[in-house]
Design a protein around this motif. Structure first.
Motif, PDB file in Angstrom:
ATOM      1  N   PHE A 180     -38.429  30.923  12.669  1.00 52.45           N
ATOM      2  CA  PHE A 180     -39.390  30.039  11.998  1.00 52.45           C
ATOM      3  C   PHE A 180     -40.818  30.501  12.300  1.00 52.45           C
ATOM      4  O   PHE A 180     -41.653  30.622  11.393  1.00 52.45           O
ATOM      5  CB  PHE A 180     -39.189  28.593  12.458  1.00 52.45           C
ATOM      6  N   ARG A 181     -41.096  30.780  13.567  1.00 50.26           N
ATOM      7  CA  ARG A 181     -42.443  31.238  13.940  1.00 50.26           C
ATOM      8  C   ARG A 181     -42.765  32.583  13.281  1.00 50.26           C
ATOM      9  O   ARG A 181     -43.913  32.812  12.866  1.00 50.26           O
ATOM     10  CB  ARG A 181     -42.567  31.354  15.461  1.00 50.26           C
ATOM     11  N   ALA A 182     -41.770  33.462  13.182  1.00 49.53           N
ATOM     12  CA  ALA A 182     -42.018  34.751  12.530  1.00 49.53           C
ATOM     13  C   ALA A 182     -42.431  34.540  11.074  1.00 49.53           C
ATOM     14  O   ALA A 182     -43.330  35.216  10.572  1.00 49.53           O
ATOM     15  CB  ALA A 182     -40.775  35.632  12.619  1.00 49.53           C
ATOM     16  N   GLY A 183     -41.784  33.603  10.392  1.00 53.20           N
ATOM     17  CA  GLY A 183     -42.186  33.290   9.026  1.00 53.20           C
ATOM     18  C   GLY A 183     -43.593  32.743   8.954  1.00 53.20           C
ATOM     19  O   GLY A 183     -44.332  33.000   7.987  1.00 53.20           O
ATOM     20  N   TYR A 184     -43.988  32.028   9.991  1.00 49.64           N
ATOM     21  CA  TYR A 184     -45.347  31.486  10.025  1.00 49.64           C
ATOM     22  C   TYR A 184     -46.388  32.614  10.041  1.00 49.64           C
ATOM     23  O   TYR A 184     -47.510  32.430   9.567  1.00 49.64           O
ATOM     24  CB  TYR A 184     -45.523  30.574  11.250  1.00 49.64           C
ATOM     25  N   GLY A 185     -45.988  33.783  10.541  1.00 52.40           N
ATOM     26  CA  GLY A 185     -46.920  34.918  10.533  1.00 52.40           C
ATOM     27  C   GLY A 185     -47.406  35.248   9.128  1.00 52.40           C
ATOM     28  O   GLY A 185     -48.560  35.651   8.934  1.00 52.40           O
ATOM     29  N   GLU A 186     -46.534  35.080   8.122  1.00 51.77           N
ATOM     30  CA  GLU A 186     -46.950  35.323   6.737  1.00 51.77           C
ATOM     31  C   GLU A 186     -47.787  34.165   6.188  1.00 51.77           C
ATOM     32  O   GLU A 186     -48.663  34.374   5.357  1.00 51.77           O
ATOM     33  CB  GLU A 186     -45.724  35.563   5.852  1.00 51.77           C
ATOM     34  N   ILE A 187     -47.534  32.932   6.642  1.00 45.88           N
ATOM     35  CA  ILE A 187     -48.345  31.801   6.188  1.00 45.88           C
ATOM     36  C   ILE A 187     -49.781  31.948   6.677  1.00 45.88           C
ATOM     37  O   ILE A 187     -50.739  31.821   5.911  1.00 45.88           O
ATOM     38  CB  ILE A 187     -47.737  30.467   6.668  1.00 45.88           C
ATOM     39  N   VAL A 188     -49.944  32.229   7.968  1.00 45.13           N
ATOM     40  CA  VAL A 188     -51.299  32.324   8.512  1.00 45.13           C
ATOM     41  C   VAL A 188     -52.050  33.483   7.872  1.00 45.13           C
ATOM     42  O   VAL A 188     -53.277  33.428   7.688  1.00 45.13           O
ATOM     43  CB  VAL A 188     -51.255  32.437  10.052  1.00 45.13           C
ATOM     44  N   LYS A 189     -51.323  34.509   7.462  1.00 45.20           N
ATOM     45  CA  LYS A 189     -51.951  35.652   6.771  1.00 45.20           C
ATOM     46  C   LYS A 189     -52.724  35.209   5.537  1.00 45.20           C
ATOM     47  O   LYS A 189     -53.815  35.722   5.254  1.00 45.20           O
ATOM     48  CB  LYS A 189     -50.867  36.656   6.382  1.00 45.20           C
ATOM     49  N   TYR A 190     -52.168  34.247   4.788  1.00 45.11           N
ATOM     50  CA  TYR A 190     -52.835  33.808   3.558  1.00 45.11           C
ATOM     51  C   TYR A 190     -54.191  33.168   3.851  1.00 45.11           C
ATOM     52  O   TYR A 190     -55.172  33.408   3.142  1.00 45.11           O
ATOM     53  CB  TYR A 190     -51.937  32.847   2.773  1.00 45.11           C
ATOM     54  N   GLY A 191     -54.267  32.343   4.896  1.00 46.98           N
ATOM     55  CA  GLY A 191     -55.552  31.775   5.258  1.00 46.98           C
ATOM     56  C   GLY A 191     -56.533  32.843   5.690  1.00 46.98           C
ATOM     57  O   GLY A 191     -57.710  32.827   5.299  1.00 46.98           O
ATOM     58  N   LEU A 192     -56.058  33.798   6.476  1.00 41.33           N
ATOM     59  CA  LEU A 192     -56.940  34.837   6.989  1.00 41.33           C
ATOM     60  C   LEU A 192     -57.452  35.755   5.890  1.00 41.33           C
ATOM     61  O   LEU A 192     -58.575  36.241   5.950  1.00 41.33           O
ATOM     62  CB  LEU A 192     -56.208  35.657   8.056  1.00 41.33           C
ATOM     63  N   LEU A 193     -56.630  36.000   4.862  1.00 42.41           N
ATOM     64  CA  LEU A 193     -57.060  36.976   3.856  1.00 42.41           C
ATOM     65  C   LEU A 193     -57.939  36.366   2.772  1.00 42.41           C
ATOM     66  O   LEU A 193     -58.778  37.059   2.205  1.00 42.41           O
ATOM     67  CB  LEU A 193     -55.856  37.684   3.231  1.00 42.41           C
ATOM     68  N   GLY A 194     -57.769  35.047   2.473  1.00 36.44           N
ATOM     69  CA  GLY A 194     -58.504  34.565   1.317  1.00 36.44           C
ATOM     70  C   GLY A 194     -58.801  33.088   1.247  1.00 36.44           C
ATOM     71  O   GLY A 194     -59.271  32.610   0.203  1.00 36.44           O
ATOM     72  N   ALA A 196     -60.350  30.331   3.979  1.00 37.53           N
ATOM     73  CA  ALA A 196     -60.740  29.862   5.310  1.00 37.53           C
ATOM     74  C   ALA A 196     -60.393  28.386   5.497  1.00 37.53           C
ATOM     75  O   ALA A 196     -60.044  27.961   6.607  1.00 37.53           O
ATOM     76  CB  ALA A 196     -62.236  30.086   5.519  1.00 37.53           C
ATOM     77  N   GLY A 197     -60.463  27.596   4.410  1.00 39.19           N
ATOM     78  CA  GLY A 197     -60.116  26.180   4.512  1.00 39.19           C
ATOM     79  C   GLY A 197     -58.650  25.980   4.851  1.00 39.19           C
ATOM     80  O   GLY A 197     -58.288  25.075   5.620  1.00 39.19           O
ATOM     81  N   PHE A 198     -57.793  26.827   4.286  1.00 35.59           N
ATOM     82  CA  PHE A 198     -56.362  26.750   4.591  1.00 35.59           C
ATOM     83  C   PHE A 198     -56.119  27.134   6.046  1.00 35.59           C
ATOM     84  O   PHE A 198     -55.300  26.507   6.729  1.00 35.59           O
ATOM     85  CB  PHE A 198     -55.580  27.663   3.636  1.00 35.59           C
ATOM     86  N   PHE A 199     -56.836  28.136   6.542  1.00 31.96           N
ATOM     87  CA  PHE A 199     -56.682  28.509   7.943  1.00 31.96           C
ATOM     88  C   PHE A 199     -57.089  27.351   8.848  1.00 31.96           C
ATOM     89  O   PHE A 199     -56.406  27.054   9.835  1.00 31.96           O
ATOM     90  CB  PHE A 199     -57.503  29.758   8.279  1.00 31.96           C
ATOM     91  N   THR A 200     -58.185  26.667   8.508  1.00 33.54           N
ATOM     92  CA  THR A 200     -58.606  25.500   9.296  1.00 33.54           C
ATOM     93  C   THR A 200     -57.527  24.417   9.253  1.00 33.54           C
ATOM     94  O   THR A 200     -57.229  23.773  10.274  1.00 33.54           O
ATOM     95  CB  THR A 200     -59.938  24.958   8.757  1.00 33.54           C
ATOM     96  N   TRP A 201     -56.930  24.195   8.074  1.00 29.46           N
ATOM     97  CA  TRP A 201     -55.843  23.215   7.953  1.00 29.46           C
ATOM     98  C   TRP A 201     -54.669  23.613   8.842  1.00 29.46           C
ATOM     99  O   TRP A 201     -54.056  22.772   9.502  1.00 29.46           O
ATOM    100  CB  TRP A 201     -55.407  23.122   6.484  1.00 29.46           C
ATOM    101  N   LEU A 202     -54.368  24.911   8.874  1.00 33.51           N
ATOM    102  CA  LEU A 202     -53.261  25.393   9.699  1.00 33.51           C
ATOM    103  C   LEU A 202     -53.558  25.215  11.191  1.00 33.51           C
ATOM    104  O   LEU A 202     -52.647  24.906  11.969  1.00 33.51           O
ATOM    105  CB  LEU A 202     -52.968  26.858   9.397  1.00 33.51           C
ATOM    106  N   GLU A 203     -54.797  25.427  11.583  1.00 32.06           N
ATOM    107  CA  GLU A 203     -55.141  25.212  12.987  1.00 32.06           C
ATOM    108  C   GLU A 203     -54.802  23.785  13.414  1.00 32.06           C
ATOM    109  O   GLU A 203     -54.352  23.546  14.539  1.00 32.06           O
ATOM    110  CB  GLU A 203     -56.627  25.493  13.214  1.00 32.06           C
ATOM    111  N   GLU A 204     -54.997  22.833  12.498  1.00 40.92           N
ATOM    112  CA  GLU A 204     -54.718  21.430  12.806  1.00 40.92           C
ATOM    113  C   GLU A 204     -53.248  21.075  12.624  1.00 40.92           C
ATOM    114  O   GLU A 204     -52.675  20.312  13.417  1.00 40.92           O
ATOM    115  CB  GLU A 204     -55.570  20.529  11.906  1.00 40.92           C
TER     116      GLU A 204
END
Length: 366
Positions: A180-194, A196-204
């Motif tokens: 599950f965590r390995a799959g999260y690596g691809e989710i966080v990639k989307y916030g990092l690449l394009g 920033a608001g999604f990355f902030t949402w993921l941090e929370e």
């Protein structure tokens, strides 16, 4: 609640359906695509034990006959030998060009089954039923199919779009925490690449995705929507689609160095690769110095690896890793292209990066 994300590719457009209970509804979902009530299923042995009975029962209820081939689980299955076995089995099953092949499994099965469908009778339609988080948010969408070579990952393949993707959120409950965590690596990639608001949402919200189904559906659907928009603009990776490879050049080199084994899962390699991309970007003065720390802190909070020292066992030296990076598909005219960032959510394609800066970044990450 089912979320539907369209992938707009003209007469090859299709939908990605995301939500609970989709395997139980698979017969009704797939039936409109069929010219005759019959499908062939490619899966792996672990997924078959968990989910194949539910899928075949759903197909039976819709009056759809099915046969299945279960290949060994694991990255090593993305090989010529298992591709040949799958294609010969599909031919023996007399699968025709108008039929449907179903890929039931994670990224390995999705990639291999899609490639088998692409080359069988010069192209047979297929449906993705991704059973891992990584496959649901990334590899099942966009039509990249293929197998690995001893020379590198995904070097043999074809672009072949699915006719439908059914991402059943319920099946993720069977994933081990590490997968599950390995799959999260691809989710966080989307916030990092394009985004920033999604990355902030993921941090929370990232730490509670496993327990909060609504949050998980949002994370998967948002990731798929971001990928679908990029694929619609650049299906065969001539421009924008290369951004989806943030972290992958480093990650693929690490996967090759660890023999495509359980020492390092694909999503873990992507996570380390994203951290390295931000380390290198900061070293080159491209992004704020605090961004790599923010990326590393979030990966750490999610229990994910972020440094080379997080990979168990020995790794090649810096020159050896850079040589493995040189086999990446994104090499153009012999020049390594990396996805770097001007900040979180601001990725771009960079060429002619000083190898000394890459080596220094790798050394620091050890």
């Amino acid at each position: 609640m089912i979320r539907t994300v369209p992938v707009a590719l003209g007469d090859r457009s299709y939908e990605v359906r995301i939500g609970p209970g989709l395997i139980a509804r698979a017969g009704d979902e797939i039936a409109p695509l069929l010219s005759r009530p019959r499908v062939a299923i490619l899966t792996d042995e672990r997924v078959a034990s968990l989910h194949l009975p539910a899928l075949t029962a759903a197909l039976d209820r819709a009056g759809i006959a099915s046969s299945a081939l279960a290949l060994p689980a694991g990255e090593a299955t993305k090989s010529w030998d298992h591709l040949g076995r799958a294609v010969e089995w599909l031919l023996a099953e007399r699968i025709e060009r108008r039929d449907i092949v179903i890929a039931l499994g994670g990224g390995v099965i999705g990639d291999l089954a899609g490639f088998a469908a692409a080359i069988l009778r010069r192209g047979v339609r297929f449906v993705q039923l991704p059973t891992t988080l990584l496959a649901q948010v990334d590899s099942s969408v966009g039509g990249k199919t293929g197998i690995n070579s001893p020379q590198g990952k995904n070097l043999i393949g074809a672009f072949h779009q699915p006719s439908l993707v059914l991402a059943d959120i319920d099946v993720l409950a069977t994933l081990p925490d590490r997968d599950f965590r390995a799959g999260y690596g691809e989710i966080v990639k989307y916030g990092l690449l394009g985004d920033a608001g999604f990355f902030t949402w993921l941090e929370e919200n990232g730490p509670r995705l496993r327990q909060d189904r609504d949050a998980l559906i949002h994370a998967v659907a948002h990731s798929v929507a971001m990928k679908a928009a990029i694929v619609a603009r650049d299906e065969t990776e001539q421009g924008d689609r290369a951004l989806l490879n943030l972290g992958h050049t480093f990650g693929h080199a690490l996967e090759s160095a660890t023999g495509y084994s359980d020492r390092l899962l694909h999503g873990e390699g992507v996570a380390i690769g994203c951290a390295l991309a931000f380390d290198l970007s900061a070293r080159l003065g491209l992004c704020p110095q605090e961004d790599p720390s923010r990326v590393g802190a979030h990966l750490g909070a999610m229990g994910m690896p972020a440094r080379l020292s997080d990979v168990p066992g020995d790794l090649p030296d810096d020159a050896g890793l850079i040589a493995l990076m040189g086999q990446d598909k994104k090499v153009v005219d012999g020049r390594l292209r990396l996805i770097l960032a001007r900040g979180i959510g601001q990725a771009f394609v960079a060429s002619d990066i000083d190898p000394a800066a890459i080596a220094a970044t790798l050394s620091q990450a050890r």
